[in-house]
Scaffold this active site. Structure first.
Site, PDB file in Angstrom:
ATOM      1  N   HIS A  82       0.907  -1.086   0.055  1.00  0.00           N
ATOM      2  CA  HIS A  82      -0.093  -0.147  -0.030  1.00  0.00           C
ATOM      3  C   HIS A  82       0.652   1.264  -0.010  1.00  0.00           C
ATOM      4  O   HIS A  82       1.661   1.415   0.601  1.00  0.00           O
ATOM      5  CB  HIS A  82      -0.873  -0.063   1.007  1.00  0.00           C
ATOM      6  N   ASP A 161     -15.400   2.330   7.515  1.00  0.00           N
ATOM      7  CA  ASP A 161     -14.278   3.036   6.965  1.00  0.00           C
ATOM      8  C   ASP A 161     -14.766   3.712   5.793  1.00  0.00           C
ATOM      9  O   ASP A 161     -14.495   4.895   5.780  1.00  0.00           O
ATOM     10  CB  ASP A 161     -13.085   2.083   6.702  1.00  0.00           C
ATOM     11  N   ARG A 168     -14.783  12.528   7.291  1.00  0.00           N
ATOM     12  CA  ARG A 168     -13.430  12.959   7.234  1.00  0.00           C
ATOM     13  C   ARG A 168     -13.159  14.122   6.383  1.00  0.00           C
ATOM     14  O   ARG A 168     -12.530  15.218   6.640  1.00  0.00           O
ATOM     15  CB  ARG A 168     -12.308  12.108   7.521  1.00  0.00           C
ATOM     16  N   SER A 183      -7.841   3.736   8.845  1.00  0.00           N
ATOM     17  CA  SER A 183      -8.528   3.645   7.681  1.00  0.00           C
ATOM     18  C   SER A 183      -7.848   2.671   6.683  1.00  0.00           C
ATOM     19  O   SER A 183      -8.324   1.948   6.169  1.00  0.00           O
ATOM     20  CB  SER A 183      -8.766   4.996   6.924  1.00  0.00           C
ATOM     21  N   LYS A 187      -8.841  -1.643   5.961  1.00  0.00           N
ATOM     22  CA  LYS A 187      -9.077  -2.206   4.596  1.00  0.00           C
ATOM     23  C   LYS A 187      -8.018  -3.577   4.096  1.00  0.00           C
ATOM     24  O   LYS A 187      -8.389  -4.481   3.827  1.00  0.00           O
ATOM     25  CB  LYS A 187      -9.116  -1.034   3.592  1.00  0.00           C
TER      26      LYS A 187
END
Length: 426
Positions: A82, A161, A168, A183, A187
């Site tokens: 990620h 989320d 947000r 967050s 995931k």
């Protein structure tokens, strides 16, 4: 238990209990806690923070709000990566098939771009026929066929989320490290991967502008992954200048294919190989082929072609091109001492490569090509950048974004090293 009690506890710098966190996430997901109440709680978290136990509980509560994927039917370990996002960050495109070619499965759920940072799904959708939305069974089929899959997260994955992220974004609470970390990791943990490598970008083109804040985020996410039983490591990498020489959807796909063919810009190749080695080590793949060799012998390209075709894409099809181009020339002779990542990303966005709202379309051919990188010698009048857009009316605002975003000097300036640091559990 009620929302006001939870809000007051965090407002007054208290520590939320596991029961409070479980209740508020579940109640918000089903609609029993109003948006304005969750907004107040998010602001209290932004201002007063959370400890490691609270962040872990918050993350697990978001995971439990939906499904958790399971890849135990696969016969090889799984690894994922990620990135926190940047300008020209196309690394997922060559990385996923590269790691697959070296012996691990790569199930990667990716997102779309928003603002000046590009989205992996937008880039891949510039390949004719390629499909981002897959069912869980289809993901498993693509993994077995190609070794890697890159697709959109389904609605059943961490729905809490998804709901909180949108809130947000409009309440000024995006910057909270506990909320960012939970967050991302909710995931990724729900995705079911056995190991995870995080690429935390640092610099003007990244969400984290300085090394100290980026390291705090990396340490928080590594701890969350480790606590959840996912072997997790993070690299802090530079985003003070664009990555590679292409910024924009189809332009970045083209550059990624160059990397898979054994060429491509040095920084993209270096980071792709480094992250691939980290992923293979984290996954515990024994006797893995070295990623640098897999880029040279064609096996990574073969995996790319299988991955694209398995998701409906044509790996041989021509990529979209913008209708119009404009060349920006070097203003003087010397060394390109600065090329600001944010300025280039903003210019690409204004050219049509990005979106202001999630529902906006993107122009697949729009973007910026870099003819020089910081540290390169340039001559006055030499092409420095090429802007690509479908309408000439977009060039003026893109040029405004670039104003002051680059400089030619007598000598090169200092820049962040490509890989700044490595963060592990401990």
């Amino acid at each position: 238990m009620d929302a006001i009690e939870v809000i007051r506890a965090k407002r007054d710098r208290g520590e939320l209990s596991t029961a409070q966190i479980d209740w508020v996430i579940a109640a918000y997901t089903r609609g029993d806690v109003a948006d304005e109440q969750m907004s107040a709680l998010a602001m209290a978290i932004l201002l007063n923070g959370m400890n490691r136990r609270e962040i872990a509980d918050w993350t697990q509560a978001m995971i439990r709000s939906g499904e958790r994927m399971d890849w135990s039917a696969l016969d090889r370990p799984t690894a994922d990566k990620h990135s926190t996002g940047g300008v020209g960050d196309k690394i997922t495109l060559p990385l996923a098939p590269l790691v697959a070619a070296c012996g691990a499965y790569v199930p990667q759920l990716s997102g779309r771009g928003l603002g000046h940072t590009g989205g992996t799904l937008d880039k891949l959708e510039s390949v004719p026929g390629w499909r981002a939305s897959l069912s869980n069974d289809e993901m498993l089929d693509v993994l077995r066929t190609a070794g890697a899959v890159v697709c959109a997260a389904g609605s059943g994955l961490a729905p809490a989320d998804k709901k909180l992220y949108a809130l947000r974004d409009v309440t000024g609470t995006v910057e909270s490290i506990p909320l960012i970390a939970s967050s991302i990791m909710s995931k990724k943990i729900a995705e079911g991967t056995g190991s995870l490598v995080l690429d935390v970008k640092v610099g003007s083109g990244a969400f984290m502008k300085d090394v100290t804040t980026a390291r705090e985020l990396a340490e928080t996410m590594v701890a969350l992954g480790t606590d959840a039983g996912v072997r997790t490591v993070a690299l802090l990498t530079a985003m003070d200048r664009p990555l590679g020489r292409a910024v924009g959807n189809a332009l970045e796909v083209e550059e990624s294919v160059e990397v898979l063919a054994g060429g491509g810009p040095e920084d993209v190749v270096e980071l792709t190989v480094r992250l691939a080695r980290e992923m293979l080590e984290a996954a515990g793949v024994s006797g893995a082929k070295d990623p640098a060799k897999a880029l040279q012998d064609g096996s990574a390209m073969d995996a790319w072609r299988r991955m694209i075709a398995a998701q409906g894409g044509d790996p041989d099809a021509a990529l979209p091109r913008a209708a119009e181009t404009l060349t920006v020339e070097a203003p003087a002779s010397g060394v390109l001492s600065r090329l600001d990542a944010y300025a280039v990303g903003l210019a690409a966005w204004r050219l049509g490569a990005g979106r202001a709202r999630k529902e906006d379309p993107v122009s697949f051919g729009a973007g910026v090509t870099l003819h020089a990188k910081p540290g390169d010698p340039v001559r006055a009048g030499q092409p420095l950048l090429t802007l690509h857009a479908d309408e000439t009316s977009r060039f003026e605002r893109a040029l405004e974004a670039l104003d002051g975003g680059y400089a030619v000097s007598d000598a090169a300036a200092d820049h962040l090293p490509l890989v700044i640091d490595r963060v592990t559990a401990g």
